[in-house]
Design a protein around this motif. Structure first.
Motif, PDB file in Angstrom:
ATOM      1  N   TYR A  78      47.146  34.617  50.103  1.00  0.00           N
ATOM      2  CA  TYR A  78      46.008  34.661  48.697  1.00  0.00           C
ATOM      3  C   TYR A  78      44.115  34.959  49.588  1.00  0.00           C
ATOM      4  CZ  TYR A  78      42.461  33.670  44.399  1.00  0.00           C
ATOM      5  OH  TYR A  78      41.870  33.517  43.612  1.00  0.00           O
ATOM      6  N   GLY A 185      34.209  33.035  44.161  1.00  0.00           N
ATOM      7  CA  GLY A 185      35.498  32.614  43.456  1.00  0.00           C
ATOM      8  C   GLY A 185      36.058  33.886  43.337  1.00  0.00           C
ATOM      9  N   ASN A 190      37.809  37.023  36.247  1.00  0.00           N
ATOM     10  CA  ASN A 190      38.728  36.945  35.108  1.00  0.00           C
ATOM     11  C   ASN A 190      38.139  36.912  33.663  1.00  0.00           C
ATOM     12  OD1 ASN A 190      39.172  33.381  35.764  1.00  0.00           O
ATOM     13  ND2 ASN A 190      40.311  35.820  37.010  1.00  0.00           N
ATOM     14  N   TYR A 230      49.063  37.392  44.026  1.00  0.00           N
ATOM     15  CA  TYR A 230      49.040  36.378  43.176  1.00  0.00           C
ATOM     16  C   TYR A 230      51.145  36.278  42.858  1.00  0.00           C
ATOM     17  CZ  TYR A 230      44.486  37.234  42.156  1.00  0.00           C
ATOM     18  OH  TYR A 230      42.672  36.866  42.012  1.00  0.00           O
ATOM     19  N   GLU A 306      45.544  35.477  32.123  1.00  0.00           N
ATOM     20  CA  GLU A 306      44.752  35.793  32.739  1.00  0.00           C
ATOM     21  C   GLU A 306      44.754  36.952  33.607  1.00  0.00           C
ATOM     22  OE1 GLU A 306      44.595  33.979  36.864  1.00  0.00           O
ATOM     23  OE2 GLU A 306      42.645  33.607  36.698  1.00  0.00           O
ATOM     24  N   CYS A 308      42.396  39.477  36.222  1.00  0.00           N
ATOM     25  CA  CYS A 308      41.523  39.339  37.407  1.00  0.00           C
ATOM     26  C   CYS A 308      40.874  40.756  38.040  1.00  0.00           C
ATOM     27  CB  CYS A 308      42.373  38.721  38.901  1.00  0.00           C
ATOM     28  SG  CYS A 308      43.692  36.977  37.991  1.00  0.00           S
TER      29      CYS A 308
END
Ligand code: AVJ
Length: 358
Positions: A78, A185, A190, A230, A306, A308
């Motif tokens: 990540y 972040g 999102n 992810y 979600e 991203c």
């Protein structure tokens, strides 16, 4: 939150009957009342009765979800958190010049762990720090309390005003004085384009001429790197994804078994976003007691949890333009993987070279 509360409270910002607690340098204002639960019931009802079932990503963040996200941030795969922190290492002193001559609020939308704010505070040129009031805004009480409490232990001269609120619903509950807003972040990723525009517009709406808005955005890069981030090998992202069901179980009296679902995350090249889903391993019937609803999920069917988004500079610029914001400084890392963009409200006097960024 209703506008009436915010309107009458521009300065003191504390209303009779409002839920507020104070302890030394810490004050917490609670804007999550019955509203929040109503919203959650409605969101889950909407999401579970559509053809493509979905649960809004903000419901990841109960106490356990926030903890799991912190663990995701520490995995080797990540990259966003590490990259954003490295950008902050370089850019923080320049950014925090904001507090050199005048004090104000350092507002953080979605407070999470306080690592990034620490970078800013640690690199604030003297005597700026003593003039800062830190205003974390979060929907998770535990997050807010933990992050504020830790900071107060380490920074004795700091004042904290925690705001328990859903910043996607309303920003009108925020203090109106001089402020540096932060949204780290790439949480902006999102949101869909219209949702992101909405949020940026409402941020713009509470900005004064000299205020600044620091926005973290994850950028487009080779797919393998994105998909690995992810799908971490230790499985924290999988646990994080499944935990959203445990959260619904607890809040709404549902009986989802998170183990009935597998984690699915992939980059969609058409939309340029990562999609996260929970994929049913068998036919599932779940009861959501507080909605009086039973949900049927076929084996192989997914619940979308979600998106991203991964941005290009052009996409980002278009978003800012639509929101009435312009770039004052654009910070990035050597690989250009992540951007930290300093924005100002459009109708302020533009500084030389200010509107389009480097
Ligand atoms: C906290 C929203 C920035 O989108 O990368 C991490 C959440 N989801 N792994 C992201 C997340 C899966 C994260 N944000």
């Amino acid at each position: 939150m209703d506008a009436a509360v915010a309107k009458g409270s521009e300065i003191g910002f504390e209303m009779p009957g409002m839920n507020s607690t104070r302890e030394g340098n810490l004050r917490i204002l609670n804007y999550l009342s019955g509203d929040h639960r109503e919203k959650m019931l409605d969101d889950i009802l909407q999401g579970m009765t559509k053809r493509q079932k979905s649960i809004p990503a903000k419901y990841f963040y109960d106490a356990r979800g926030s903890q799991l996200f912190d663990q995701i941030c520490m995995t080797p795969e990540y990259y966003p958190t590490k990259t954003e922190l490295s950008i902050l290492d370089q850019s923080a002193p320049g950014i925090m010049q904001f507090f050199l001559k005048e004090g104000g609020d350092l507002v953080e939308l979605g407070s999470g762990s306080n690592q990034k704010i620490r970078k800013l505070l640690d690199r604030t040129p003297y005597p700026g720090r003593g003039r800062i009031r830190y205003v974390p805004v979060d929907i998770s009480r535990s997050c807010l309390l933990e992050s504020a409490g830790e900071l107060l232990e380490d920074y004795e001269d700091l004042t904290v005003l925690g705001v328990l609120a859903d910043f996607t619903q309303s920003l009108s509950v925020l203090p109106r004085g001089r402020k540096l807003l932060t949204f780290f972040g790439s949480t902006i990723g999102n949101l869909t384009e219209p949702e992101a525009l909405n949020l940026l517009r409402s941020v713009r709406g509470i900005m004064n001429r000299d205020d600044r808005f620091l926005l973290g955005m994850d950028m487009l890069k080779p797919i393998e790197i994105i998909e690995a981030a992810y799908n971490d090998r230790q499985g924290f992202t999988c646990d994080f994804n499944r935990n959203i069901l445990a959260h619904i179980d607890r809040e709404l009296g549902a009986d989802f078994d998170p183990e009935d679902f597998e984690h699915l995350a992939f980059f969609n090249t058409g939309t340029e976003w990562v999609e996260m889903h929970l994929k049913a391993r068998r036919n599932v019937t779940a009861r959501i007691e507080d909605l009086g609803l039973s949900v049927e999920i076929k084996k192989g069917e997914t619940i979308h949890t979600e998106i991203c988004r991964k941005f290009t500079r052009e996409r980002a610029q278009r978003l800012f333009q639509g929101a009435g914001l312009s770039v004052s400084r654009w910070f990035t890392d050597s690989r250009g993987w992540f951007s930290l963009v300093e924005l100002q409200a459009n109708d302020t006097k533009k500084r030389p070279g200010g509107s389009t960024g480097p």
